[in-house]
Design a protein around this motif. Structure first.
Motif, PDB file in Angstrom:
ATOM      1  N   ARG B 343       0.846  -1.128  -0.140  1.00 35.13           N
ATOM      2  CA  ARG B 343      -0.167  -0.058   0.063  1.00 35.13           C
ATOM      3  C   ARG B 343       1.039   1.310   0.258  1.00 35.13           C
ATOM      4  O   ARG B 343       0.616   2.209  -0.733  1.00 35.13           O
ATOM      5  CB  ARG B 343      -0.811  -0.025   1.196  1.00 35.13           C
ATOM      6  N   GLU B 344       1.872   1.416   0.849  1.00 34.42           N
ATOM      7  CA  GLU B 344       2.638   2.389   0.878  1.00 34.42           C
ATOM      8  C   GLU B 344       3.744   2.485   0.067  1.00 34.42           C
ATOM      9  O   GLU B 344       4.224   3.593  -0.695  1.00 34.42           O
ATOM     10  CB  GLU B 344       3.482   2.294   2.438  1.00 34.42           C
ATOM     11  N   VAL B 349       6.674   4.883  -0.964  1.00 32.63           N
ATOM     12  CA  VAL B 349       7.433   4.814   0.419  1.00 32.63           C
ATOM     13  C   VAL B 349       8.278   3.654   0.253  1.00 32.63           C
ATOM     14  O   VAL B 349       7.853   2.400  -0.031  1.00 32.63           O
ATOM     15  CB  VAL B 349       6.676   4.725   1.523  1.00 32.63           C
ATOM     16  N   CYS B 369      10.421   6.948   6.611  1.00 29.83           N
ATOM     17  CA  CYS B 369       9.067   7.614   6.944  1.00 29.83           C
ATOM     18  C   CYS B 369       8.216   7.382   8.186  1.00 29.83           C
ATOM     19  O   CYS B 369       8.621   5.961   8.562  1.00 29.83           O
ATOM     20  CB  CYS B 369       8.088   7.348   5.649  1.00 29.83           C
ATOM     21  N   VAL B 371       5.627   5.554   9.528  1.00 27.73           N
ATOM     22  CA  VAL B 371       4.862   4.496   8.832  1.00 27.73           C
ATOM     23  C   VAL B 371       3.266   4.507   9.032  1.00 27.73           C
ATOM     24  O   VAL B 371       2.495   4.282   8.105  1.00 27.73           O
ATOM     25  CB  VAL B 371       5.102   3.067   9.297  1.00 27.73           C
ATOM     26  N   ALA B 374       2.087   7.634   6.533  1.00 26.03           N
ATOM     27  CA  ALA B 374       1.976   7.128   5.485  1.00 26.03           C
ATOM     28  C   ALA B 374       0.576   6.626   5.115  1.00 26.03           C
ATOM     29  O   ALA B 374      -0.094   6.591   4.155  1.00 26.03           O
ATOM     30  CB  ALA B 374       3.207   6.285   4.977  1.00 26.03           C
ATOM     31  N   GLU B 375       0.346   5.578   6.229  1.00 20.09           N
ATOM     32  CA  GLU B 375      -0.945   4.926   6.305  1.00 20.09           C
ATOM     33  C   GLU B 375      -2.029   5.836   6.114  1.00 20.09           C
ATOM     34  O   GLU B 375      -3.021   5.679   5.298  1.00 20.09           O
ATOM     35  CB  GLU B 375      -1.126   4.084   7.377  1.00 20.09           C
ATOM     36  N   ALA B 378      -2.218   7.606   2.769  1.00 19.34           N
ATOM     37  CA  ALA B 378      -2.490   6.920   1.624  1.00 19.34           C
ATOM     38  C   ALA B 378      -3.848   7.335   1.117  1.00 19.34           C
ATOM     39  O   ALA B 378      -3.802   7.254  -0.188  1.00 19.34           O
ATOM     40  CB  ALA B 378      -2.393   5.473   1.938  1.00 19.34           C
ATOM     41  N   PRO B 383       2.935  10.617  -0.685  1.00 19.01           N
ATOM     42  CA  PRO B 383       3.690  10.242   0.477  1.00 19.01           C
ATOM     43  C   PRO B 383       4.022  11.177   1.562  1.00 19.01           C
ATOM     44  O   PRO B 383       4.194  12.350   1.292  1.00 19.01           O
ATOM     45  CB  PRO B 383       4.906   9.825  -0.467  1.00 19.01           C
ATOM     46  N   PRO B 429      10.485   1.388   6.733  1.00 18.89           N
ATOM     47  CA  PRO B 429      10.036   2.154   5.727  1.00 18.89           C
ATOM     48  C   PRO B 429      11.134   3.284   5.623  1.00 18.89           C
ATOM     49  O   PRO B 429      11.151   4.190   6.088  1.00 18.89           O
ATOM     50  CB  PRO B 429       8.737   2.951   6.240  1.00 18.89           C
TER      51      PRO B 429
END
Lengths: 503, 576
Positions: B343-344, B349, B369, B371, B374-375, B378, B383, B429
């Motif tokens: 996903r990332e 990422v 990053c 994490v 980033a989620e 998303a 990013p 990440p």
């Protein structure tokens, strides 16, 4: 079963998107007035004619196909009116079946409503067949002749009887035979309504078959059981009810298509009657497919102007060969815009398969049509207007192809004449070299003058006629661009001699 | 009889297969079409060939066969599983790892404890790295993912068995559960045999599965399941409803009424029409009318139902294999994280397997990053801004200062996350990273709800810091975010100095976010990092944290100028 009045092999669709140039064309060419006259207060006709006129045809065969039907329609207007009436009535009948199409949880009611509606529709089909049969001898166009033959073929008496039989059978079902198999968790699934291929009552057949059955009865007081049973029945009927309801929709769809395609010709009848009332001629145009543009017309009129005024409207005559660029100059209020509009209207109507408001009209099938008119509010030299003009022009270019035709009315006058002329020159040159045709009404004298000096054979200059005594005839005649505009005249006319003299 | 099959990999290794073996038809076709000679084989079931009795099958895989040792995919074979803390560690909330686990373990509550339990050796970490590397191969992941879905379906069917009232329905759902289970396990065995694996964990699993799937018990189960299903699926019958009377009987010569209707009206058919079908609710359980209809079917065709009952007596509650079940639970630790990674990764990422530092504290990360950020981003499709850091030689403490809202807290959180992910044996990440295997991660983050009660807050802060320091040792990572933010500058400077001294004394790694820039230049152990601004427009936050000396007041002055609040500008306003 197909109607095919608009195309020899396809349905006309109201969902066809209009070309991006349509919005400007409708405003610039005064088309709303024409559509209103064609509609004659029937909003559905208006919707159809607008779409039909704006989505131009490019295939000469299709244009001829429509012209032939239009010819029949103009010769037998009452026949077209009656068929349109019949199609409308069939669609109105649907409204009486109030519950048809209403979302319901019960397939049994969908089945019943659909069967009822289809029974009505069967009757309407019978009437249609009779009506068309009556007029068929008078029709000369392939479109109408084939339609009559199709009705004879598809709606034979035998077929209509079969329809009636099926509808009767489906309406009178006291018992249902369903097929099922085991689904998830051993629940019976895939219930399907069956039609017996054998005669006789199901119960007799059942008894004959002996022991290979098992039966039970839901007690009358078991309301839950009765509900559960009717749901099973409904599950079984579901697919058939759907098929029947869809069939009803399809039959309605046929009448809807019939009404839609007739609406175009009815619109033509309405407009022709309005023009003839005023004594102005209409003709079916002659459209060539060749690369070289030849243009010829007699008594060509601005339909919008005819419809908006009780005053006599002057028609124009003209002819030219191997044409690329028409430059029209001359006095304000001299009929230049009117002429440009009549030219645009004629091409749009011709490429829809309609007649043209002229004694005769010949031109080419254009690959596209676009208008670039200076709008009232654009006329000032305000900053940004010129940019807007360029932006609009650039957008129109996207829709143009070789063989397309552009109508420019006082374009690029929102900047000074020098700049405007230069831009106009750049663009017209590029377009003409690319095979795009232009009719340009302009006061950009520098532009027109320079072009005139080139003596290009593919460039024709027209002028708003002005008699020696200074009166305007509103006619457009061949003539070189004039150094001065006639704004002074107009000013004199409106403000009187005195004030003008101070200029 | 011996039958040897080869494919692309020319290293055949023998796997002992008992009565049947499995061989997917599509693969067979692919190889025969490419001109390869393969023996004729009867089709066994569902796209598998039977390879004769007592046949040996040669797998391309390098290590099928041998002793099949398989206990856990999370821990190297032979090592006892780690005692996992039941409670969420204190630092989880500060590092937003609680949100991460909520997200990844939402449907897998049994995984929470694994998220809480760090590994304590490089070997254990490498074991997981290897498994994860194998899973990054799409073919492997697809097999495992399919397996996971299949097992979920098995459990769903078993839930229905318990929920059903009618005995025959229970039996049917039990049959479905077994059917799905067999297909799921068998597919996994076959598919894993067709890929090259490098991790010991998955190789062990494969060996175990091949043996299990070939076992007599398993093959018998397959055969009996197929037989019973086949009998039931073949049943077709008529249900006649007349008023309140229902008759179940054998089919006769009838046609589908729908087809008849469609045929009659076909000539009017135009563009696709509206769907008038009514959607019925699909309750899983039968009502009593449906049950009576089923009884009618049973009377007409008793044999299939007798077979079903016998089948049910044999397998109800005892068809699943414990190691397979455990694998299904545990592999989700990897797969959920892998889904997060892809996903990332789509956002841009990068993820990497970090080097693990044990004996020194030279750590770094490039393009790392947060994490969880980033989620969250998303959804917006962008990013987070990546950041770098490194410590070398005697450097131990990152002191982060600079304008607010510039990503300082995120940076500190990220350093903590990277270290916890690393010691769970997961990729982190970052484009590249070397991270320290720490025993404790200790955090003190300013909490919003704290700021209201200023009075007594300094005391609380110090109390919490004392608690942290009492647990921290030389292998710990300490993250302090805006401590003493609401304390007088003089006090804060002094207290900060004291805390820093303690950290340095014990040689701990630390990240300290503060507005007190003096801390940044405290000693050779401290490294200054600053949240950077866009030089063109100081109001634009770049979320970049860069390694450089503190900016002093320049940023504040630039901002003031922009808003007309410098000395000169303010003076000018008062000049007429």
């Amino acid at each position: 079963m197909n109607v095919f009045f608009m195309y020899p092999d396809a349905d006309f669709s109201l969902d066809t998107p209009l070309p991006e140039t349509a919005v400007d064309l409708i405003v610039d060419l005064d088309l709303a007035r024409i559509f209103d006259a064609m509609a004659s207060e029937d909003p559905f006709v208006r919707k159809v004619v607008e779409r039909a006129v704006m989505v131009s045809l490019h295939d000469p065969e299709v244009i001829q196909y429509r012209q032939a039907i239009m010819q029949d329609a103009l010769s037998h207007p009452d026949a077209v009116r009656r068929l349109y009436q019949l199609a409308s009535e069939a669609l109105d009948r649907r409204k009486r079946h109030f519950y048809f199409g209403v979302t319901t949880r019960y397939p049994s009611s969908i089945l019943h409503e659909s069967a009822d509606l289809l029974t009505t529709m069967t009757d309407m089909l019978r009437q249609l067949k009779a009506e068309v049969g009556r007029d068929r001898e008078a029709f000369g166009s392939p479109g109408l002749t084939q339609f009559a033959a199709m009705l004879d073929r598809e709606l034979s008496d035998e077929y209509l009887a079969t329809l009636a039989h099926y509808l009767g059978d489906l309406k009178q079902r006291d018992s249902v035979v369903l097929r099922a198999r085991l689904g998830q968790g051993l629940k019976s699934a895939g219930y399907t309504l069956l039609k017996s291929t054998k005669s006789g009552r199901w119960i007799d057949r059942l008894l004959r078959r002996g022991p290979a059955h098992y039966s039970f009865q839901i007690p009358d007081r078991d309301q839950g059981g009765i509900t559960a049973l009717s749901e099973i029945r409904d599950r079984g009927i579901n697919e058939v009810a759907n098929a029947l309801a869809q069939s009803a929709e399809h039959v309605l769809g046929f009448f809807q298509q019939l009404k839609t395609e007739l609406a175009f010709y009815l619109g033509g009848i309405h407009l022709a009657e309005r023009l003839r009332e005023r004594g102005y001629p209409v003709c079916l145009p002659d459209l060539a497919e060749s690369e070289a543009w030849r243009l010829s017309f007699g008594s060509l009129r601005d339909v919008g102007l005819v419809l908006s005024t009780g005053q006599p409207v002057v028609g124009n005559d003209g002819a030219a060969q191997d044409l690329s660029l028409l430059v029209i100059t001359g006095a304000n209020q001299g009929g230049k815009s009117t002429f440009l509009r009549s030219l645009g209207q004629a091409h749009l109507m011709a490429q829809a398969g309609l007649f043209v408001a002229a004694e005769h009209f010949a031109s080419n099938i254009m690959a596209g049509l676009a208008s670039h008119f200076a709008r009232e509010e654009d006329a000032s030299m305000e900053r940004g207007k010129f940019e807007e003009e360029l932006e609009r022009m650039s957008r129109l270019m996207g829709a143009m192809r070789p063989g397309a035709f552009m109508l420019w009315n006082e374009s690029f006058q929102s900047t000074n004449e020098r700049e405007g002329s230069d831009v106009a020159q750049e663009i017209t040159r590029a377009l003409v070299d690319s095979g795009v045709r232009i009719a340009f009404v302009t006061h950009l004298n520098a532009y027109a003058e320079a072009l005139f000096q080139e003596h290009r054979p593919d460039c024709v200059f027209l002028r708003a006629e002005r008699l020696d005594n200074g009166t305007r005839t509103y006619r457009i005649v061949p003539g070189p661009p004039m150094e001065t505009s006639f704004g002074v005249d107009l000013y004199q006319e409106i403000f009187g001699q005195q004030h003008a003299g101070e200029r | 009889m011996k039958c040897v099959l080869y494919w692309t990999d020319p290293r055949p290794l023998m796997a002992s297969i008992s009565e049947y073996t499995v061989w997917p038809v599509h693969r067979h076709k692919r190889y025969t079409e490419s001109g390869m000679k393969l023996p004729e084989m009867p089709i066994l079931a569902d796209g598998f060939y039977k390879v004769g009795s007592s046949a040996s099958l040669s797998f391309c895989a390098d290590d099928v066969g041998g002793e099949s040792m398989f206990e856990s995919i999370l821990f190297a074979s032979g090592t006892a599983s780690h005692p996992a803390p039941a409670e969420e560690p204190d630092f989880f909330h500060d590092l937003n790892l609680d949100q991460l686990v909520d997200r990844l373990a939402r449907d897998h509550e049994h995984l929470r404890a694994i998220w809480y339990a760090p590994l304590d050796s490089v070997a254990a970490i490498h074991h997981r790295h290897e498994v994860m590397r194998d899973l990054q191969c799409d073919a492997v992941f697809h097999s495992i993912d399919t397996f996971g879905r299949g097992m979920k379906a098995v459990h769903a069917s078993l839930t229905q068995v318990d929920a059903m009232y009618y005995r025959r329905q229970q039996q049917s759902w039990q049959l479905d559960a077994v059917k799905t289970y067999l297909r799921t396990v068998e597919s996994l065995a076959v598919e894993l045999s067709q890929v090259t694996l490098t991790s010991q964990g998955l190789k062990d699993l494969r060996g175990y599965l091949v043996e299990y799937v070939g076992s007599e018990r398993f093959r018998t189960m397959v055969a009996e399941t197929k037989e019973v299903s086949g009998l039931l699926d073949a049943l077709v019958y008529n249900v006649v409803i007349n008023g309140t009377t229902v008759v179940v009987r054998e089919p006769d010569d009838e046609v589908d009424y729908r087809e008849a209707v469609e045929g009659v009206f076909a000539r009017f058919r135009r563009r696709p029409s509206k769907d008038f079908r009514v959607t019925f609710s699909q309750p899983v359980a039968m009502n009593h009318v449906e049950a009576q209809i089923l009884e009618g079917v049973v009377r007409l065709y008793p044999e299939p139902f007798a077979a079903l009952a016998a089948y049910d007596r044999r397998y109800r509650g005892r068809f699943m294999d414990e190691p397979v079940m455990r694998f299904d639970r545990e592999i989700q630790f990897y797969t959920t994280y892998r889904e997060l990674m892809s996903r990332e990764a789509r956002l841009g990422v990068p993820f990497c397997y970090p080097d693990i530092a044990v004996d020194d504290k030279a750590i770094f990360a490039a393009d790392a990053c947060d994490v969880m950020l980033a989620e969250k981003l998303a959804h917006a499709g962008k990013p987070p801004v990546p950041n770098d850091f490194h410590l070398e030689g005697a450097e131990r403490i990152l002191v982060v200062s600079g304008p607010n809202q510039g990503g300082k807290t995120t940076f500190a959180r990220m350093v903590g996350q990277l270290h916890h992910l690393a010691r769970l044996g997961l990729p982190v990440p970052a484009r590249q990273a070397r991270l320290y295997l720490c025993d404790h991660i200790l955090t003190h983050f300013e909490r919003e709800e704290d700021t209201a009660a200023l009075r007594g807050k300094l005391g609380d802060d110090l109390e919490r810091l004392r608690g942290i320091m009492s647990r921290a040792g030389p292998r710990s990572l300490v993250l302090l975010n805006e401590i003493f933010a609401s304390t007088a500058l003089k006090d804060a400077t002094y207290l900060g100095r004291k805390i820093l001294e303690q950290i340095m004394e014990r040689d701990m790694l630390a990240v300290i976010v503060t507005f007190i820039e003096e801390w940044a230049t405290f000693s050779s152990a401290t490294v200054s990092m600053v949240s950077a601004v866009d030089p063109e427009d100081p109001t634009v936050r770049t979320f970049k944290i860069v390694r450089r000396p503190p900016d002093g007041r320049s940023y504040a002055m630039t901002l003031a100028e922009k808003y007309g609040l410098t000395y000169d500008l303010v003076c000018r306003r008062f000049v007429p």
